[in-house]
Design a protein around this motif. Sequence first.
Motif, PDB file in Angstrom:
ATOM      1  N   ARG A   8      -3.097  -7.376  -0.319  1.00 14.89           N
ATOM      2  CA  ARG A   8      -3.760  -8.691  -0.361  1.00 14.89           C
ATOM      3  C   ARG A   8      -4.197  -8.988  -1.788  1.00 14.89           C
ATOM      4  NH1 ARG A   8      -5.348  -9.926   5.012  1.00 14.89           N
ATOM      5  NH2 ARG A   8      -5.286  -8.102   6.409  1.00 14.89           N
ATOM      6  N   PRO A   9      -4.151 -10.244  -2.207  1.00 20.17           N
ATOM      7  CA  PRO A   9      -4.608 -10.575  -3.558  1.00 20.17           C
ATOM      8  C   PRO A   9      -6.097 -10.320  -3.716  1.00 20.17           C
ATOM      9  CG  PRO A   9      -4.173 -12.569  -2.287  1.00 20.17           C
ATOM     10  CD  PRO A   9      -3.668 -11.426  -1.462  1.00 20.17           C
ATOM     11  N   THR A  10      -6.489  -9.899  -4.882  1.00 18.83           N
ATOM     12  CA  THR A  10      -7.898  -9.663  -5.170  1.00 18.83           C
ATOM     13  C   THR A  10      -8.624 -10.986  -5.322  1.00 18.83           C
ATOM     14  OG1 THR A  10      -7.323  -7.613  -6.323  1.00 18.83           O
ATOM     15  CG2 THR A  10      -9.528  -8.547  -6.739  1.00 18.83           C
TER      16      THR A  10
ATOM     17  N   THR B  18       0.841  -1.190   0.000  1.00 18.96           N
ATOM     18  CA  THR B  18       0.000   0.000   0.000  1.00 18.96           C
ATOM     19  C   THR B  18       0.879   1.244   0.000  1.00 18.96           C
ATOM     20  OG1 THR B  18      -0.071  -0.060   2.416  1.00 18.96           O
ATOM     21  CG2 THR B  18      -1.872  -1.161   1.238  1.00 18.96           C
TER      22      THR B  18
END
Length: 226
Positions: free
Chosen positions: A221-223, A196
């Motif tokens: 985080r992975p989507t 981020t």
Amino acid sequence: MEHVDRGALDAQRGHWQRTYRDNPTMYGPAPSEPARRALELFDREQVREVLELGAGQGRDTLAFLRAGLSVTALDYAPEGLGELRRGAAEAGVADRLTTRVHDVREPLPVADASVDAVYSHMLFNMALTTEEIDALGTEVHRVLRPGGWHVYTVRHTGDAHFATGTDRGDNLTEHGGFVVHFFDRALVERLAQGFTEPQVEAFEEGGLPRRLWRVTQQKIRPTPAG
């Protein structure tokens, strides 16, 4: 990349070993201000397992252990880690401490996605080239779990020592036997890939004073599929 004095950089390991051997309580027992701030974040985010890079004699490590965290502490000077283990045993927290003698120019000895947070205080300022800093940043991303936190501090180009002392190339300068890599904002942004937007906070430490940034960023985080 401009010429780098590799001999001066490689000599730093021996310099730090002698420094810790000659000054077994070099930094004192109290945790640094960045460690206290990191503990607030770790408590809020329910961090349990921390990898600390360049733990030294362990003033910050001991604060993490006393707060109930499990810590893997890395340093390339065994003298510092020896002091840390003694302090952890005296405090009754050695059961949650793992120490490894390790040079961060090599891949981190930690499994993929295995820790909740990676913490370091001025480790990224050590005798590392930009290329080595990039590689270490990639390693930090690798070992963090999705949503994990990377908290680090660095002296920056607004520091009084920047562009003074003995030039070792690649923003590396030597003062009093210690080689320092000073950061600019572009280097902070390079280390933010896969994270981020970094939170960058300025602070000062020591008698000069040293001018530093505290950088806090979270591994993206992975989507979810679909």
